[in-house]
Design an enzyme around this catalytic site. Structure first.
Site, PDB file in Angstrom:
ATOM      1  N   ARG A  63      -1.920   9.461  -1.714  1.00  0.00           N
ATOM      2  CA  ARG A  63      -1.000  10.468  -1.174  1.00  0.00           C
ATOM      3  C   ARG A  63       0.297  10.562  -1.975  1.00  0.00           C
ATOM      4  O   ARG A  63       0.834   9.551  -2.423  1.00  0.00           O
ATOM      5  CB  ARG A  63      -0.675  10.129   0.289  1.00  0.00           C
ATOM      6  N   HIS A  88      -5.199  12.891  -3.038  1.00  0.00           N
ATOM      7  CA  HIS A  88      -6.200  12.832  -4.111  1.00  0.00           C
ATOM      8  C   HIS A  88      -6.151  14.052  -5.027  1.00  0.00           C
ATOM      9  O   HIS A  88      -7.176  14.545  -5.494  1.00  0.00           O
ATOM     10  CB  HIS A  88      -7.602  12.677  -3.529  1.00  0.00           C
ATOM     11  N   HIS A 158     -14.052   7.208  -6.228  1.00  0.00           N
ATOM     12  CA  HIS A 158     -14.072   7.119  -4.763  1.00  0.00           C
ATOM     13  C   HIS A 158     -15.495   6.795  -4.281  1.00  0.00           C
ATOM     14  O   HIS A 158     -16.019   7.434  -3.363  1.00  0.00           O
ATOM     15  CB  HIS A 158     -13.576   8.429  -4.152  1.00  0.00           C
ATOM     16  N   ASP A 229      -7.255   1.121   5.552  1.00  0.00           N
ATOM     17  CA  ASP A 229      -7.042   2.221   4.605  1.00  0.00           C
ATOM     18  C   ASP A 229      -5.679   1.985   3.981  1.00  0.00           C
ATOM     19  O   ASP A 229      -4.735   2.740   4.191  1.00  0.00           O
ATOM     20  CB  ASP A 229      -7.111   3.577   5.307  1.00  0.00           C
ATOM     21  N   GLU A 291     -10.714   1.238  -4.323  1.00  0.00           N
ATOM     22  CA  GLU A 291     -10.262   2.239  -5.284  1.00  0.00           C
ATOM     23  C   GLU A 291      -9.108   1.680  -6.104  1.00  0.00           C
ATOM     24  O   GLU A 291      -7.996   1.528  -5.602  1.00  0.00           O
ATOM     25  CB  GLU A 291      -9.812   3.499  -4.542  1.00  0.00           C
TER      26      GLU A 291
END
Length: 326
Positions: A63, A88, A158, A229, A291
């Protein structure tokens, strides 16, 4: 969409598409059977799915707050595809582009993309090359990029993994165990934007092997995100593994090595309802992502790192996913 397939003598078989430079399948022999370790869907469904399934995230992974870049006296509004933020790289980011397949050999493929100035609002023309290659038991992902004007760059794969095998009747990934070589992580606000670098604690202390589902949703940060996350700030140099995950059946492990400063550990918290393979409908937590990337929101927050690529410089990102069979 043009598919590609790689295979090596160790039995790794990788399939992908030029659309989004997407990885659609990775199989390898485990305990006498060929095991699928990536989540995927039918080829025709990739343009419609909204979870970056196996695709490249870019021009900037994660973000950017307020969907705006600020540098000196200049401002660039970005695509606010996750209002009010840019996620992204925007809704027509690198995951929606058709990459050019420049070279294809038995165990490696090189793809290229030109992202023109103004793409999703980003400044500068960015030329990107991406190589996927199989080296013994490793899947190597290597990006290089150059620009003609200052622009922030953070590219990542991803890919969603399930080391037990992505089967319609299979388990989620909460029974996997994970270790992360990180003393600090970035908690987030309710919109997913990172706060300040914070020492790991509770279920975010993953420095020693721990089941992903242990004390599940026991922490306010997990409750807010529906799981993990979060960006973990890596400790060690590139030669040390950054993460190690072991399948619930203990027959397969995966180690991650990277030259990037952080790993976003994501437990597929918003997968439910996404089309999978062979008519399968994915559920939340059917796969996890690790990631490798720059820290989120760092283009506007220099305390999180200088991520602006300048003319004459080269962006280089290499990540290895190493598979170890019991």
């Amino acid at each position: 969409m043009t598919p590609f397939e790689l295979e090596n003598e160790e039995g790794l078989r990788l399939r992908g598409l030029d659309f989004g430079a997407t990885l659609t399948s990775l199989t390898l022999p485990v305990a006498g059977e060929r095991r699928e370790v990536l989540l995927g869907c039918s080829e025709a469904a990739y343009p419609d799915q909204q979870v970056w399934l196996g695709a490249v995230a870019g021009r900037f992974a994660n973000r950017i707050g307020g969907a705006e870049l600020v540098r000196g006296g200049d401002r660039w509004p970005l695509d606010a595809n996750q209002p009010p933020h840019c996620l992204h790289g925007g809704r027509e980011g690198f995951h929606r582009r058709t990459w050019q397949i420049r070279e294809l050999e038995a165990d490696r493929v090189r793809l290229a993309l030109l992202s023109k100035a103004g793409d999703q609002g980003f400044p500068g023309n960015l030329r990107v090359t991406l190589e996927y290659r199989l080296e013994q038991s490793d899947l190597v992902v290597e990006f290089r990029a150059s620009t003609d004007a200052p622009t922030p760059v953070s590219l990542t794969s991803h890919a969603y993994f399930n080391l037990d095998g992505n089967r319609p009747d299979g388990d989620d990934v909460l029974g996997h165990t994970i270790s992360l070589n990180a003393d600090h992580f970035l908690p987030t606000d309710p919109s997913g934007l990172p706060l300040t670098v914070t020492p790991v604690e509770g279920p975010f202390d993953l420095r020693h092997e721990r089941p992903i589902g242990q004390d599940w949703l026991s922490h306010p940060q997990q409750c807010q995100a529906k799981g993990y996350d979060h960006a973990f700030v890596l400790n060690g140099p590139e030669q040390e593994w950054a993460a190690r995950v072991v399948s619930a059946d203990r027959q397969l492990a995966m180690e991650v090595y990277t030259n990037q400063p952080s790993l976003q550990f994501y437990t597929g918290n918003w997968l439910a309802g996404t089309a999978g393979r062979d008519g399968q409908i994915l559920r939340d937590h059917d796969g996890f992502c690790l990631e490798a990337q720059q820290l989120p929101d760092s283009p506007n927050r220099p305390e999180l790192g200088d991520v602006w690529l300048l003319p004459g410089q080269q962006y280089r990102h290499q990540t290895r996913y190493r598979f170890i069979r019991d």
